[in-house]
Each structure stands twice: as C-alpha cells, then as structure tokens.
Design a protein around this motif. Structure first.
Motif, PDB file in Angstrom:
ATOM      1  N   UNK A  60      -4.064 -17.869 152.685  1.00 40.11           N
ATOM      2  CA  UNK A  60      -5.041 -18.960 152.625  1.00 40.11           C
ATOM      3  C   UNK A  60      -6.474 -18.441 152.596  1.00 40.11           C
ATOM      4  N   UNK A  61      -6.715 -17.340 153.284  1.00 39.18           N
ATOM      5  CA  UNK A  61      -8.068 -16.811 153.421  1.00 39.18           C
ATOM      6  C   UNK A  61      -8.649 -16.283 152.115  1.00 39.18           C
ATOM      7  N   UNK A  62      -7.802 -16.038 151.116  1.00 39.38           N
ATOM      8  CA  UNK A  62      -8.292 -15.461 149.849  1.00 39.38           C
ATOM      9  C   UNK A  62      -8.078 -16.379 148.648  1.00 39.38           C
ATOM     10  N   UNK A  63      -7.414 -17.518 148.862  1.00 40.61           N
ATOM     11  CA  UNK A  63      -7.158 -18.442 147.752  1.00 40.61           C
ATOM     12  C   UNK A  63      -8.457 -18.861 147.091  1.00 40.61           C
ATOM     13  N   UNK A  64      -8.463 -18.806 145.760  1.00 44.34           N
ATOM     14  CA  UNK A  64      -9.649 -19.187 145.012  1.00 44.34           C
ATOM     15  C   UNK A  64     -10.644 -18.053 144.816  1.00 44.34           C
ATOM     16  N   UNK A  65     -10.456 -16.948 145.533  1.00 41.65           N
ATOM     17  CA  UNK A  65     -11.373 -15.804 145.412  1.00 41.65           C
ATOM     18  C   UNK A  65     -10.691 -14.569 144.834  1.00 41.65           C
TER      19      UNK A  65
END
Length: 114
Positions: A60-65
């Motif tokens: 979740x902490x890296x989704x979209x990045x």
C-alpha cells in the motif's frame, strides 16, 4: 541461480530511481519475481511482485508511485520508483521464486534525502 541488482543510490525526496535485477540460472519466464526492502533495524518486507502472466501487486505504501515490470527476453525485472520519500530509504532486494528455488540478490541501497 544468481540475481544481480543495480540502480540504487542517493536521491532527493520527490526524485526517481530505476532498479534492475538480472537473473541467471533459472527459467525466468515462469518465475514469480519480487522486490523487497529492508530499512535499517527493521524487517524485510514485500514492495512489489509480478507473476509469470504479468499480474502485479504492490504494498500500500508504494501504490501509485512504484511500478514493477519484467523483460523475459533480457531475464531482467525492474522497479521504477517515482515521487520517492525519505521513508523509502532501505536496502532493496530482488527475489525470484519457482518450483525448485527461492533466490535472493545481494541488495542495493536506496537513500532518499529530505
């Protein structure tokens, strides 16, 4: 089995890096490939994974990045990291799983300065 990571380094917050992991000694095209990271003093955790059919999953902490991708012709898996944050600082490890193996690379350091 050998996995060799490259592409780590020092970057300012908001910047980008692209990690690469070259594999040998495995049937790359049918392997599940992943990137994990281990911050100082913490446990190693999954960042992103890509299966043999191209299905991806992200923390979740890296989704979209972050974006994981694979090039079966080059036996290489990539991790494109954008909008980096200081909390992304860690040693990043490549992993390859198959029926008879679970291999790790030596790790590459990513440091994000604020």
């Amino acid at each position: 089995v050998q996995l060799v990571e490259s592409g780590g380094g020092l970057v300012q917050a908001g910047g980008s890096l692209r990690l690469s992991c070259a594999a040998s000694g495995i049937i790359f095209s049918i392997s599940t490939l992943g990137w994990y990271r281990q911050p100082p003093g913490k446990q190693r955790k999954l960042v992103a994974i890509i299966t043999s059919d191209g299905t991806t999953n992200y923390a979740d902490s890296v989704k979209g990045r972050f974006t994981i991708s694979r090039d079966n012709a080059k036996n290489t898996v990539y991790l494109q990291m954008n909008s980096l944050k200081p909390e992304d600082t860690a040693v990043y490890y490549c992993n390859a799983k198959g029926w008879s193996y679970n291999a790790w690379g030596q790790g590459t350091q990513v440091t994000v300065s604020s």
